[in-house]
Design a protein around this motif. Structure first.
Motif, PDB file in Angstrom:
ATOM      1  N   LYS A  24      35.987  33.458  41.904  1.00 28.85           N
ATOM      2  CA  LYS A  24      35.531  32.463  42.755  1.00 28.85           C
ATOM      3  C   LYS A  24      36.678  32.036  43.426  1.00 28.85           C
ATOM      4  CE  LYS A  24      32.148  30.508  39.640  1.00 28.85           C
ATOM      5  NZ  LYS A  24      32.019  29.229  38.603  1.00 28.85           N
ATOM      6  N   GLN A  25      37.812  31.905  43.029  1.00 26.82           N
ATOM      7  CA  GLN A  25      39.229  31.725  43.720  1.00 26.82           C
ATOM      8  C   GLN A  25      39.815  32.769  44.768  1.00 26.82           C
ATOM      9  OE1 GLN A  25      41.967  29.396  41.501  1.00 26.82           O
ATOM     10  NE2 GLN A  25      40.283  28.108  41.095  1.00 26.82           N
ATOM     11  N   SER A 231      47.817  29.973  39.424  1.00 28.03           N
ATOM     12  CA  SER A 231      47.803  29.647  40.962  1.00 28.03           C
ATOM     13  C   SER A 231      48.913  29.084  41.411  1.00 28.03           C
ATOM     14  CB  SER A 231      46.546  28.567  40.745  1.00 28.03           C
ATOM     15  OG  SER A 231      46.949  27.326  40.331  1.00 28.03           O
TER      16      SER A 231
END
Ligand code: NAP
Length: 248
Positions: A24-25, A231
């Motif tokens: 999704k990222q 992240s």
């Protein structure tokens, strides 16, 4: 920079939840698994539905040659990885130490910790700015057992996770100036099939009253912590442990 992640043991449980959030990222993904290709294919299809390039790759991460081949396959089919999640892990039937033998202990250690060393080695070769790489992020999935010791259940498993914590600390310092961050998440009781492998499918329900938050965790509650550490939001974080164990 293209974001490419390897999630070991990505075919079910915490690994599958992590792969889906990474997709999704915007990460391209390699979902590694040992034997359940049907489960890996299911995760692959979900990941692809988010537009990510994805491969499912069978490899026993306790086998050094298979890990080397796994990374070579990722180089060829996706490119050099920028993120590694050392998630594959096993436990065996609940036992006291007096009933353990060397064969069992060595199987636990080779699957849970030697594997993580070898995967880290291959990742560092590709990520280190000293070796021509562009940096990256590694997350080791340890366990609250590394702190608590798992007496009467699986001290061998707990010890493999204790070793993983030392790996996280040591490697994070060794490669901190080479663009690589190394962190860890230590889950508590998470609702996956792993507990059935330990011989007690209802272990979380039995233990829930002893957990300060009075419940087990969901796989996504661990995956979110892993993905945050991977992240750029965690760009100044290395050598850190997130204890996601409901207060234990
Ligand atoms: P799980 O549901 O049992 O899934 C394990 C995954 O690892 C599967 O994808 C399995 O693939 C893979 N795997 C096992 N041995 C492998 C090997 N030799 N090579 C490659 N892949 C292998 O586990 P989980 O509960 O999600 O746990 C994931 C991680 O979190 C583990 O490191 C575990 O120690 C840690 N953890 C879990 C809990 C918990 O309560 N669940 C708590 C603390 C820490 P196949 O199905 O194909 O064999």
């Amino acid at each position: 920079m293209k974001k490419i992640a390897l999630v070991t043991g990505g075919s079910r449980g915490i690994g599958a939840a992590t792969a889906i959030i990474l997709a999704k990222q915007g990460f391209d993904l390699c979902i590694n698994y040992k034997s359940n290709s049907a489960a890996a294919t299911e995760v692959l299809e979900v990941v692809k539905s988010y537009g990510s390039k994805c491969i499912a790759a069978q490899a026993d991460v306790s086998n050094e040659d298979e890990v080397v081949e796994l990374f070579a396959k990722i180089d060829t089919q996706l490119g050099p990885i920028t993120a590694l999640v050392n998630n594959a892990g096993i436990l065996k039937k609940q036992s006291r130490l007096v009933d353990l033998n060397a064969q069992r202990i060595n199987h636990i250690l080779s699957t849970n910790i030697t594997s993580a060393f070898i995967c880290c080695r291959e990742a560092v070769k590709r990520m280190s700015t000293n070796l021509g790489g562009k940096g990256g992020s590694i997350v080791n999935v340890s366990s609250a057992a590394s702190r608590l010791g798992a007496p009467g259940e699986y001290i061998d498993y707990a010890a493999s996770k204790g070793a993983m914590d030392s790996l996280t600390t040591g490697l994070s310092l060794e490669v901190a100036a080479e663009g690589i961050r190394v962190n860890s998440v230590r889950p508590g009781f998470i609702k996956t099939d792993m507990h059935a492998d330990g011989g007690e499918p209802g272990r979380i329900e039995r233990m829930a009253p002893m957990i300060p938050m009075k419940r087990g965790g969901d796989t996504t509650e661990i995956a979110e912590a892993i993905v945050w550490l991977i992240s750029d939001k965690a760009s100044y974080v290395t050598g850190t442990f997130i204890d996601a164990a409901g207060g234990r």
